[in-house]
Design an enzyme around this catalytic site. Sequence first.
Site, PDB file in Angstrom:
ATOM      1  N   SER A   1       0.807  -1.212   0.000  1.00  0.00           N
ATOM      2  CA  SER A   1       0.000   0.000   0.000  1.00  0.00           C
ATOM      3  C   SER A   1       0.848   1.274   0.000  1.00  0.00           C
ATOM      4  O   SER A   1       1.604   1.526  -0.931  1.00  0.00           O
ATOM      5  CB  SER A   1      -0.965  -0.020   1.182  1.00  0.00           C
TER       6      SER A   1
ATOM      7  N   PRO B   1      -4.197   2.106  22.944  1.00  0.00           N
ATOM      8  CA  PRO B   1      -2.937   1.407  22.706  1.00  0.00           C
ATOM      9  C   PRO B   1      -2.744   1.119  21.223  1.00  0.00           C
ATOM     10  O   PRO B   1      -3.700   0.813  20.505  1.00  0.00           O
ATOM     11  CB  PRO B   1      -3.108   0.103  23.502  1.00  0.00           C
TER      12      PRO B   1
END
Length: 561
Positions: free
Chosen positions: A67, A521
């Site tokens: 990507s 997180p």
Amino acid sequence: MNEEQRSVLLKSSPNFPPPKGVRLSYGTAGFREDATILKSTVYRIGILAALRSIKTQSVIGLMITASHNRVSDNGVKIADPNGGMLSQFWEPFADSIANASDPHQLVLLIDDFVRKEEISFNGNRAAEVLLGRDTRPSGESLLDAAKEGISSIIGAVSHDMGIVTTPQLHWMVRARNMGLKSTEHDYFQQLLQSYRCLLDLIPDGNKTNKTDRLNDKVLVDGANGVGGDKLEIFSEICDGLLVEVRNSSKGEGILNELVGADFVQKEKVLPVGFGPNDAGKRCASFDGDADRLVYFLVQPGSSRIELVDGDKILSLFALFIKDQLSVIKDEGKAHNSYQARLGIVQTAYANGASTSFLKNLGLDVALTPTGVKFLHEKALEYDIGIYFEANGHGTILFSETVLTWLEDKNREYSSISKDSEEQKAVSRLLAVSKLINQAVGDALSGLLLVEAVLRHTGWSIQKWNELYTDLPSRQLKVKVVDRTSVVTANAETVAVQPAGIQDAIDAQTVKYRHGRCFIRPSGTEDVIRVYAEAATQEEADSLANSVAKIVDQFLGSGSCH
């Protein structure tokens, strides 16, 4: 598995030894790493793709791409039968076989999984996998490794679709499993027909003449990747689209280096190939494999840009679809009680101004945890679900129920009120359902829909950008010893662990006008991500830094940046 199948796997797998000292993990983007260490992984994911095909009795896709990563990286990911991402339930299996230390452990893991999943090798349909890759130099050799993995499952076949965008491969898998034509030519033809339909249905007052259109082309940064090449091909067969592609893979530039949607969205500066002469023009940027799209405006006398991101794209699409539904709904009250439910799906990273704008329109806005798989799953709950991340990845999903309703309404209007505003609204929504890639975010189809909607409304990019003004924001990362110490709830907007940290965050947030802040997180590294918004950039920066210090106090971090 029978002994013949075990023997084939034991014979082929020693040719692809795993890299030493590296542990790989399958995430939203599949596996991504430096291309030099990926052959073993891609070979093994070829095996997984074949097994997934047998299990689902469907065609599966395997795409080799990294990507928006640097050109030296590469990756591999699976497209499931519906064109979406690999089932989350198979991700642990992907991890385990990718990290198997030797052929015997690999075969043992496969054998155990096959038994647990009750995968039968005696089905009526052999495994079938569609393969695609982007323009990275490493792609060809990794494709060969994927073919070896697929062929190591007896009876499995692969079809090389060539160099394609990631969304094209996902579209092909979905189309093939729906019994539809699924070549790249078919992809282009579906986009062409639906785009032309939308242009034909532009209100007379907003139609532009040929001279005006020549002065209104869109400038597209192709990230030196596959997307720009495909857009050039499409523009050659579509006389209703005027584009100028810069940074195609045929040029001298390097894939994703100082170009592309990820660079533009994060840095908010001009990509290579754009300059002061482009001020005021409508500009767009794809990422390396063309599954992200953002627009931007060049600032006069500056290298900075005004970003028109995924939130603004979502807002444009939501307005358009809401307007079309309102026309149909109003007419249908007397004899049709069905009302399509339109839903908007965002993550907490969506700018607060965009969420407020959408809610003020009376739209149902839902939040999910970060990650396309969560957004896509939630969007499926609506008759028409729209999701976009600020980074430009998103799409529109139409349920079978709403498509059947639209087809019925189209037949009804054709017989009693042909060319009425109601029928035009129905035709526009049907065209959108075919233009947008319902499998995955697609920069090419997304750009076409943006261009069609802007033509429909008669808006400039400047007017589109003025739908609302983004609240200033700041993102930080705080290094911690153990990121799992932070547990979140309510789509990651509230930290429930460690105890007391959310109260401390709230105490800081209320000090700032339009303050909003959350922590979460990271999914890949030992850091806690901090996102903050406020009325001014100075306040957003201050809030983010204050909360970063709170994270440091509670979790004993090392640094933030």
